[in-house]
Design a protein around this motif. Sequence first.
Motif, PDB file in Angstrom:
ATOM      1  N   GLY A  43       0.811  -1.213   0.000  1.00  0.00           N
ATOM      2  CA  GLY A  43       0.000   0.000   0.000  1.00  0.00           C
ATOM      3  C   GLY A  43       0.843   1.261   0.000  1.00  0.00           C
ATOM      4  O   GLY A  43       0.515   2.249  -0.671  1.00  0.00           O
ATOM      5  N   ILE A  44       1.968   1.247   0.751  1.00  0.00           N
ATOM      6  CA  ILE A  44       2.868   2.406   0.765  1.00  0.00           C
ATOM      7  C   ILE A  44       3.466   2.631  -0.619  1.00  0.00           C
ATOM      8  O   ILE A  44       3.568   3.766  -1.108  1.00  0.00           O
ATOM      9  CB  ILE A  44       3.957   2.208   1.831  1.00  0.00           C
ATOM     10  CG1 ILE A  44       3.332   2.253   3.240  1.00  0.00           C
ATOM     11  CG2 ILE A  44       5.047   3.281   1.692  1.00  0.00           C
ATOM     12  CD1 ILE A  44       4.313   1.933   4.348  1.00  0.00           C
ATOM     13  N   TYR A  46       2.182   1.774  -3.482  1.00  0.00           N
ATOM     14  CA  TYR A  46       1.108   2.230  -4.372  1.00  0.00           C
ATOM     15  C   TYR A  46       0.833   3.718  -4.194  1.00  0.00           C
ATOM     16  O   TYR A  46       0.769   4.478  -5.170  1.00  0.00           O
ATOM     17  CB  TYR A  46      -0.152   1.410  -4.073  1.00  0.00           C
ATOM     18  CG  TYR A  46      -1.353   1.815  -4.882  1.00  0.00           C
ATOM     19  CD1 TYR A  46      -1.336   1.748  -6.269  1.00  0.00           C
ATOM     20  CD2 TYR A  46      -2.518   2.258  -4.248  1.00  0.00           C
ATOM     21  CE1 TYR A  46      -2.451   2.105  -7.010  1.00  0.00           C
ATOM     22  CE2 TYR A  46      -3.623   2.619  -4.987  1.00  0.00           C
ATOM     23  CZ  TYR A  46      -3.590   2.548  -6.363  1.00  0.00           C
ATOM     24  OH  TYR A  46      -4.679   2.909  -7.102  1.00  0.00           O
ATOM     25  N   ARG A  47       0.702   4.164  -2.949  1.00  0.00           N
ATOM     26  CA  ARG A  47       0.433   5.584  -2.710  1.00  0.00           C
ATOM     27  C   ARG A  47       1.635   6.453  -3.053  1.00  0.00           C
ATOM     28  O   ARG A  47       1.474   7.589  -3.512  1.00  0.00           O
ATOM     29  CB  ARG A  47       0.025   5.793  -1.251  1.00  0.00           C
ATOM     30  CG  ARG A  47      -1.260   5.081  -0.845  1.00  0.00           C
ATOM     31  CD  ARG A  47      -2.408   5.460  -1.750  1.00  0.00           C
ATOM     32  NE  ARG A  47      -3.631   4.732  -1.389  1.00  0.00           N
ATOM     33  CZ  ARG A  47      -4.728   4.734  -2.118  1.00  0.00           C
ATOM     34  NH1 ARG A  47      -4.767   5.407  -3.259  1.00  0.00           N
ATOM     35  NH2 ARG A  47      -5.798   4.049  -1.722  1.00  0.00           N
ATOM     36  N   GLN A  50       1.649   6.971  -6.808  1.00  0.00           N
ATOM     37  CA  GLN A  50       0.606   7.930  -7.167  1.00  0.00           C
ATOM     38  C   GLN A  50       1.010   9.355  -6.808  1.00  0.00           C
ATOM     39  O   GLN A  50       0.769  10.300  -7.578  1.00  0.00           O
ATOM     40  CB  GLN A  50      -0.691   7.557  -6.455  1.00  0.00           C
ATOM     41  CG  GLN A  50      -1.423   6.376  -7.051  1.00  0.00           C
ATOM     42  CD  GLN A  50      -2.756   6.138  -6.385  1.00  0.00           C
ATOM     43  OE1 GLN A  50      -2.902   6.331  -5.171  1.00  0.00           O
ATOM     44  NE2 GLN A  50      -3.735   5.714  -7.166  1.00  0.00           N
ATOM     45  N   LEU A  51       1.631   9.529  -5.621  1.00  0.00           N
ATOM     46  CA  LEU A  51       2.049  10.864  -5.191  1.00  0.00           C
ATOM     47  C   LEU A  51       3.119  11.435  -6.110  1.00  0.00           C
ATOM     48  O   LEU A  51       3.079  12.611  -6.477  1.00  0.00           O
ATOM     49  CB  LEU A  51       2.560  10.811  -3.751  1.00  0.00           C
ATOM     50  CG  LEU A  51       3.033  12.146  -3.144  1.00  0.00           C
ATOM     51  CD1 LEU A  51       1.882  13.153  -3.119  1.00  0.00           C
ATOM     52  CD2 LEU A  51       3.598  11.932  -1.752  1.00  0.00           C
ATOM     53  N   GLY A 356       0.531   3.159 -11.010  1.00  0.00           N
ATOM     54  CA  GLY A 356       0.716   2.594  -9.672  1.00  0.00           C
ATOM     55  C   GLY A 356       0.049   1.236  -9.541  1.00  0.00           C
ATOM     56  O   GLY A 356       0.628   0.295  -8.972  1.00  0.00           O
ATOM     57  N   SER A 357      -1.159   1.089 -10.067  1.00  0.00           N
ATOM     58  CA  SER A 357      -1.855  -0.193 -10.025  1.00  0.00           C
ATOM     59  C   SER A 357      -1.116  -1.248 -10.838  1.00  0.00           C
ATOM     60  O   SER A 357      -0.968  -2.401 -10.407  1.00  0.00           O
ATOM     61  CB  SER A 357      -3.280  -0.029 -10.557  1.00  0.00           C
ATOM     62  OG  SER A 357      -4.007   0.890  -9.772  1.00  0.00           O
ATOM     63  N   CYS A 360       1.991  -2.377  -8.803  1.00  0.00           N
ATOM     64  CA  CYS A 360       1.661  -3.215  -7.654  1.00  0.00           C
ATOM     65  C   CYS A 360       1.153  -4.584  -8.094  1.00  0.00           C
ATOM     66  O   CYS A 360       1.449  -5.602  -7.451  1.00  0.00           O
ATOM     67  CB  CYS A 360       0.639  -2.508  -6.774  1.00  0.00           C
ATOM     68  SG  CYS A 360       1.308  -1.041  -5.935  1.00  0.00           S
TER      69      CYS A 360
END
Length: 415
Positions: A43-44, A46-47, A50-51, A356-357, A360
């Motif tokens: 999750g980190i 992925y975010r 995106q950031l 990002g998706s 991951c």
Amino acid sequence: MAAAEPKPPTGAVAARRLAQSCWSAFWDYETPKVIVVKNRRLGIVYRAVQLLILLYFVWYVFIVQKSYQDSETGPESSVITKVKGITLSEHKVWDVEEYVKPPEGGSVFSIITRIEVTPFQTLGTCAESMRVSNATCDSDEGCVAGQLDMLGNGLRTGRCVPYYYGSSKTCEVSGWCPVEDGASVSQFLGTMAPNFTILIKNSIHYPKFQFSKGNIENRKGGYLKHCTFHEVSDLYCPIFKLGYIVEQAGENFTELAHTGGVIGVIINWDCDLDLSASECNPKYSFRRLDPKHIPASSGYNFRFAKYYKINGSITRTLIKAYGIRIDVIVHGQAGKFSLIPTIINLATALTSIGVGSFLCDWILLTFMNKNKVYSHKKFDKMVDAPERSAGPGLCASEPSQQDCVLTDARGLAQL
């Protein structure tokens, strides 16, 4: 006993099913399956991806590059120049009409700073220059009559004659005599040249946006007669001293005046037309354009002659001039808000967030311990087989469980 209804042909059934599926696909709404994976590290990642993508588009694409604007490069431009000043050489006073070539005041002009003068040249015969290949000789046998060297000074007569100085001999030529190397006199004009003033008038126009502007402000009281350029206080006084231009280009004036060189005055008009016209200002920069570290191509000089008559015979003064050539170069870019590039870049930004998706998913399917469980949950595997009645959880009755949809509700909890 009722007669059995005839079965439709197999091809007709297939065509009907294909039509029904196409019609269903046209009206039905499809949405991807969403799977929540309880993994903090993933999750980190992925975010964070995106950031980073969001920061790239917000800061670089929209703020730095101003990609929300429609732009135009290469403005239409006109340049008019004017040089003022006088200087001294060893023999005379020089004014603008003599040391500026050409005198029309265009965007490219030369300021003569040193000359080598060969006076009183007349048509006749004389010794060839020693700089010409195969010009030296010991006797007439070493000179071919009628030979014309394209890099020489005339047509060879076939005689070997003493040179202008020293004990050497060269082949005699018929042409303008004496040749340049034999009687040239050097004069330096650069003593007062650093104080020459150069007025550079520049006007630009961006036709796409119908925007025009010049580098001179309309001020009263004879402003241009008393000002010189200053980047802060007198930006719209485009009067430059020659010494200032050479200094800003990082060159030594005395050295440049002796060897000659090419200095570029670059005027850049980068205008954000979403702001007021007063925010669109010229930016000046200066640099040397000829490669000074390569002796074969550094420096700048040219030749010209002045003709006159003495006792009815044509005579000329040959001048080899070294000088500082000024090239005024204008470029720039203008931009103004436009809806089309804004929509295109916003769509690109939203699409890029999906990277990002993708990253991951690749990590899950490649490196995670439970990658097979995730693969079965993410991708449904369907078998093209005859329909049969089966209750939930009848995968055990199938020959192979690989052709069934997994029903383990705890599968992703193990990731």
